[in-house]
Design an enzyme around this catalytic site. Sequence first.
Site: not given
Length: 952
Positions: A36, A38-39, A41, A69, A103
């Site tokens: 995720r 913002p957590d 990166r 999408g 994913e």
Amino acid sequence: MSTITQRGSSSKSKEELWLQAGTLPKGEYDIFLSFRDPDVRQTFADCLYSWLVRSGIRTFRDEEELHKGEMIAPSLAKAITESKIHIPILTKDYASSKWCLQELAKMVECWRLGKGYVILPIFYFLDPRDVRHPLQNGAYREAFEQHNLKHDPETVRRWEEALQEVGKMKGWHVTRSDGQGAVIDQVVSEVELHLRSHYTLVTDVLVGIDSHVERVTELLNIGGLGGKIVGIHGMGGIGKTTIAKAVYNKVCTNFDRCCFLENVRGTLSKDGGVVSLQNMVISGILRSARQVTNASEGIHVIRERVSKYKVLIVLDDLDENFELDQVLGNLGSFPIESRFIITTRDLRVLELFEEYSMYEPGEMSYDHSLQLFNRHAFGIDHEPAEEQAPLSKEFVKLAAGLPLAIKVIGSLLYRRDEVFWKAKLIELEAVGPTKVHGVLKISYNELTRHEKQIFLDIACYFVGEDKELPIYMWGGCKFHPETGISTLILRALLKVDEKNRFCMHDHIRDLGRAIVNEEDVERPGNRSRPILCREDVLTMLKNGEITDRAEILRIDMTGKDHYELTNKEVEKLSRLRYLEVRGGRLVGDFSGSLPNMRWLRLHMCRSVPTNLNLKELIILDLYNCGSLADDWRVWGKIKLAHRLKAVCVSSCYGMKRAPDLSPCASMELIKLSFCPSMSGELHIGNMKNLKLLEINSTRITGLTGDIVTLQSLRELYLNSYGLRQVPTGMVKLTSLEKLQLSLASVTESPPLLPTSLKALCLSSCPSKLPNLLELKDLEHLSLSAFSREIIPGEICKLSKLKTLSLSNSEAEPFGSVVVLPSSLNSLRVGFCGSLERLPNLGNLNNLMELSLLDVGVYEIRGLGELRILETMSIRKAPNLSNLDGLQSLLLLKKLKIYGCPALEKLPSVANLSNLHRLYIRSCQLISEMQSLAPLRQNLTSLEIDGCPRLDI
């Protein structure tokens, strides 16, 4: 067809990896990293990604712009499908992202296919229980409540199941108190472990390789303290590299980093070879593109960085010019768990190391050879047509167990018709397959001129010959045989078996013979070593077609008693240094012929020459020559043989007395055997160079001359049934190491023995040996046919004794012996019916062989303490009532129990996992024996007979 994949960022790396079909998927990436954004990166995920890339692992990191999408982007789906390992970083807000959940669901979908996909989850500041139960309590409950409002139930259910599945998987639970650098290091190591377990080095398919791999793996002793260096030694084409690659593939997952260096010898022969090898090691172990520019820098990088890892490094094809410390530095700087595998044709490479283990593959079995041949001649797993099967077997025999030869021959015949096969069989039988010889000739071309002479002599004439006499000939020719033979052995061109005989692989032998044949293809008689059938030799001798180029010649006239060989037929053979004549008659005076003769071997000749040219003669070998008598003119002129070093006279029944060889000051070896009429005394004169004296099955009564002068004597065998007295002064022979005496006709007490002895064999000893306990270096002791107690009670003082053999005793052989030497590795007692009590064997912690034959013992005390015993044979022991402790012999490989009628029960052998051969015969009372089912996998031979009460 499987493809070759290269991992690592350096295109110069030699480590090519094979992606096996049916294991991990093929694709552009090794790793798919999901998180995720913002957590993590900019923190944990970024560091992990950098570490993976720096380690040469191709890693896909999804970008935020791909999340568009409602459905997962095709590029993301493709990246997941084609990646081998999936690493989801599960954080508190991971489940709030529909793309992350898509994913994850795709990862689980791939994983469920069972095609080798791996998921390694990281629970980052998140309890794994919250992942396993996303709809109950914890961080993901609220996220799923929102997903239920926006997405169809089936999609949400699939996401939930994916989280539940991943939550059960083994991964890393990262808390705020954990060092994140250490966790990342663990993740990278685990990734490399998984990748190595599914990648393997490209290797030939070698039939029967499993047993080789198992043995080398055992020598590596992974997890133990020994086995740091293991060498695989053998001739070219035997499969050393293939075995090394297979071992590498099997054990690489046990190490932090691995590297396989092929063709080291070839690399080192080029300019900058050392630096090139160092860069291969550095790039292979550190997964770095860094290149060093000189050897000193390379040693520094290897010592400071490479050696910090537990590594497996394979160095393939080394020769004696390789110096390990110049490439890798001191191996002591590597962790003790590191391992180094070396393949070489030259044993000297391994002898440079203080400690190493060695494995020699040996030739392939016939069945494996046939299987390998079929693969190359007909295609994998394709059996030959019925009409081709006999031809296949002929080619396999011709290949003689050499994998390289089998592959070359099989490939040569692939998709060819029967006419071609038969033509090639004739050619290969004559000269051997050219391509195989071309490979083998690499080793030959590296030999010196003298080494080549020795090699060709053995290949043409001395395969199967005891090395003792040829060495004297080569020494007389100044060929330096000791170093020459050593070189041939080290280059895997020659072996010497346990009986001291030359052994040579058929292809190597044929290579030598082909080299000689090339000296003159059209005229066989114009070669240095004519290899001809006996009829051709005789014809060519009569016609003068064997030229003075001949150095070695064998003439076989057995069965042709009328045939005569005269001095005229050999007078032009001026370069001949070895002549062997079998059968027939030698007529004439040879004193003016054969001026270069070093070794004359006459076997079963009905008549011998009246005279010989003794000027250069070094070896005189006479066997079963009917006309040989005491008045042979050569004996009277023996003093002219100034270079004579060895005389062997055997089975010559016309000899009535021992020849007087005392004038031969250079004499080093005398063997007089099986001449039943030969009597009198042997004059030893001043033979200060004599190393071996053997008198066997004659009527020679003793030795005359001062035996003390024989200070070079190493081996003395006096087994003459005419021997009346033992030479006095024997105790002063300080070089004597082997002594064999038959004292059947000797009435006096045995003499004091030299303390230098390492092997002693006595028969019919009339009394105790006066100074046996002073033989501190004694390793082998054999005593037979004695009628009184002969073993001293304090025999345990012989701390170097390895083998003890007692036989044909009328007395209790051990008498007052309480303890045997703990150094013993073999104990054999036979035909000692009066032996009722063995000493306690519990202290024999080195014993590997125990044999009892025709003894009266009731028990074997201490049997269970023989922890490394491998072979036990108990035969004709009528009083033996138990074998208590047998169940503890965990290394036992062979067990024989014959003729033990008092034995009622056998301890369980079910846990003897190393037992390969089990024989039980004529033990009528044995009625109890536990199931042998656990041994079925290892037993290669099982025989139970004459045990009517035994039901297994």
